[in-house]
Design an enzyme around this catalytic site. Structure first.
Site, PDB file in Angstrom:
ATOM      1  N   CYS A 122      36.651  44.289  41.207  1.00 49.75           N
ATOM      2  CA  CYS A 122      36.618  42.976  40.561  1.00 49.75           C
ATOM      3  C   CYS A 122      35.362  42.928  39.690  1.00 49.75           C
ATOM      4  CB  CYS A 122      36.595  41.912  41.653  1.00 49.75           C
ATOM      5  SG  CYS A 122      36.756  40.241  41.069  1.00 49.75           S
ATOM      6  N   ASP A 170      41.906  44.916  48.879  1.00 54.39           N
ATOM      7  CA  ASP A 170      43.197  44.229  48.727  1.00 54.39           C
ATOM      8  C   ASP A 170      43.883  44.576  47.400  1.00 54.39           C
ATOM      9  OD1 ASP A 170      41.494  42.910  46.992  1.00 54.39           O
ATOM     10  OD2 ASP A 170      41.889  40.911  47.775  1.00 54.39           O
ATOM     11  N   ARG A 213      40.396  46.979  44.957  1.00 53.58           N
ATOM     12  CA  ARG A 213      40.330  46.059  43.814  1.00 53.58           C
ATOM     13  C   ARG A 213      38.884  46.013  43.348  1.00 53.58           C
ATOM     14  NH1 ARG A 213      39.272  40.331  43.671  1.00 53.58           N
ATOM     15  NH2 ARG A 213      39.637  40.297  45.914  1.00 53.58           N
ATOM     16  N   HIS A 219      24.659  45.924  37.625  1.00 52.09           N
ATOM     17  CA  HIS A 219      25.657  45.243  38.458  1.00 52.09           C
ATOM     18  C   HIS A 219      26.904  45.018  37.620  1.00 52.09           C
ATOM     19  CE1 HIS A 219      27.404  42.217  41.148  1.00 52.09           C
ATOM     20  NE2 HIS A 219      27.586  41.471  40.077  1.00 52.09           N
ATOM     21  N   HIS A 272      32.198  43.602  42.323  1.00 48.44           N
ATOM     22  CA  HIS A 272      32.354  43.993  43.724  1.00 48.44           C
ATOM     23  C   HIS A 272      33.692  44.696  43.921  1.00 48.44           C
ATOM     24  CE1 HIS A 272      29.254  40.860  43.982  1.00 48.44           C
ATOM     25  NE2 HIS A 272      28.827  41.563  45.015  1.00 48.44           N
ATOM     26  N   CYS A 297      42.526  36.372  40.550  1.00 48.67           N
ATOM     27  CA  CYS A 297      41.154  36.147  41.018  1.00 48.67           C
ATOM     28  C   CYS A 297      40.225  35.612  39.933  1.00 48.67           C
ATOM     29  CB  CYS A 297      40.586  37.419  41.638  1.00 48.67           C
ATOM     30  SG  CYS A 297      40.234  38.741  40.473  1.00 48.67           S
TER      31      CYS A 297
END
Length: 173
Positions: free
Chosen positions: A158, A148, A156, A141, A144, A104
């Site tokens: 990410c 999956d 996950r 932040h 996210h 990703c």
């Protein structure tokens, strides 16, 4: 109850070991008065104050919700053993043992350091509905979460590398 006590004690031990390792190596230095790897009390600091303290690229991602460009972060293809902390406040976020390889473009983890290490907020930007991951201490932040990921959680996380500070496990002599 006994299990929770053991998990809490292990978490404290891991954070203490990681902090000693970093202090010995001197890798990470900050002028941020809110940064601590041992204090977990939630912070209530305004973005005006954070903007004075944080580097512009960190402020943009951590406080304004931006995303680093895929495949450019320092921890995307990083595979050392240790602990990942919030770059903004020092909160422990993830262990390297929960990191896994993805395609990703960002570092991915299947579970946080502790249940309270992170918190979640609905993100409806870019005409999508996603779950944003925030630091459990400073509300920065981080990235996210998606459904999956691998077992045992199927999640996950990410994350943006700029929001993570890695501390290697202490080397045994």
């Amino acid at each position: 109850m006994k299990s929770l006590i053991i998990k809490t004690a292990l978490s404290f031990l891991l954070v203490t070991m990681a902090e000693k390792s970093c202090a010995q190596s001197g890798n990470f230095k900050t002028n941020n008065p809110y940064y601590s790897r041992t204090i977990t009390t939630p912070l209530k600091v305004s973005n005006v104050e954070w903007k004075k303290i944080l580097k512009p690229e960190l402020y943009q991602v951590a406080r304004e919700g931006a995303t680093e460009t895929a495949f450019t972060g320092k921890y995307d293809e990083f595979d050392e053993k240790g602990t990942y902390f919030c770059t903004v406040c020092g909160n422990p976020l993830f262990l390297s043992t929960s990191k896994f390889a993805t395609t990703c473009g960002w570092p991915s983890f299947y579970q946080p350091f502790t249940e309270n290490s992170v918190k979640y907020r609905q993100d409806t930007s870019y005409n999508m509905t996603r779950s944003e991951v925030l630091c459990g201490r400073c509300d920065s932040h981080l990235g996210h979460i998606f459904d999956d990921g691998p077992n045992p959680t199927g999640k996950r996380f990410c994350m943006n590398s700029v929001c993570l500070e890695f501390v290697p496990n202490s080397k045994k002599k």
